[in-house]
Write an enzyme that holds these catalytic residues in place. Sequence first.
Site, PDB file in Angstrom:
ATOM      1  N   CYS A  79     -12.469   1.118   1.980  1.00 15.18           N
ATOM      2  CA  CYS A  79     -11.751   2.092   1.145  1.00 15.18           C
ATOM      3  C   CYS A  79     -11.260   1.428  -0.147  1.00 15.18           C
ATOM      4  CB  CYS A  79     -10.582   2.676   1.938  1.00 15.18           C
ATOM      5  SG  CYS A  79      -9.477   3.719   0.973  1.00 15.18           S
ATOM      6  N   CYS A  82      -7.643   2.123  -1.135  1.00 15.73           N
ATOM      7  CA  CYS A  82      -6.731   1.359  -0.277  1.00 15.73           C
ATOM      8  C   CYS A  82      -6.474  -0.029  -0.852  1.00 15.73           C
ATOM      9  CB  CYS A  82      -7.294   1.226   1.135  1.00 15.73           C
ATOM     10  SG  CYS A  82      -7.535   2.777   2.020  1.00 15.73           S
TER      11      CYS A  82
END
Length: 324
Positions: A79, A82
């Site tokens: 991700c 993230c």
Amino acid sequence: MQPRNMSMSGVVDLAAVKAAQEAKAKAEQARAQAARQGGGGAVSPADLVIDVDEAGFERDVLQRSTEVPVVIDFWAEWCEPCKQLSPVLERLAVEYNGRFVLAKIDVDANQMLMQQFGIQGIPAVFAVVAGQALPLFQGAAGETQIRGTLDQLVQVAEERFGLTGLPVDPEAEPGAVQEASAAPAGPHDAALEAAVRALDAGDLGGAVRAYQNVLNEDPGNPEAKLGLAQAQLLQRVQDLDPQRVRKEAAERPSDVQAQIAAADLDLVGGHVDDAFSRLIDTVRRTFGDDRDAVRVRLLELFEVVGAEDPRVVAARRALARALF
């Protein structure tokens, strides 16, 4: 995705008077028990950021939340957003000096927790206060917004639940968390921060221009590409009437612009799979310029979510089948 629930309204709803009184009493009992058992000592800054799995969730999150608010960062290695958000949360956990603890949960290794929290996309950030869970925001967020949310969280935790945080040993080693935050600034950090400030202020046009300025100098900058895609999406939906858009999309399945507008709303609302499926189905039903318009919008939404997200990978395969 645009951060949601940043107003902390969930905390206020959660902390209705009766529930707050009961939770506060439980928190006080837990602290008293910890004190009798010799707990409650000062922690090091490195202890303010912890990795949590399903086996340790009750101990590391639920039980600890009776002493201090626990902020949960749901993340994954693939991700990209993230990787931007997590270091900010880690640095703030140290900076807030024990007012909250950051628990990091890898969703790939802890699917059950992801399902229990009803998470549809990451990054997703929750808090647990005196055993009660509440959503903070989903998606990348600017530091100003994050700080505002955390300030409200620690205030509510103290005033309604009596949670004043953990004492931090000033002599302890700060650990890797603080060292990582001291990395030198990148060449475009000032411009990117200006874009975030514009987003925080609701100046979507200013944010688009700021991100575009970065991309003009560094076309491959991943943070600017993601930020630009998000800001443009928010620009498109800011004046839409959701009820009207969804009604038109339901009544006119062959109306390309109606389906595109509905897909934008789906994505902003966190319904990633619905947005992708809607546009892929529209690709199957259309031809020529209409089909190309839908394809282009779908590729733009892929940028918002992130190329490595499994939902994007699956949707790309589905799009290829629909086209060919």
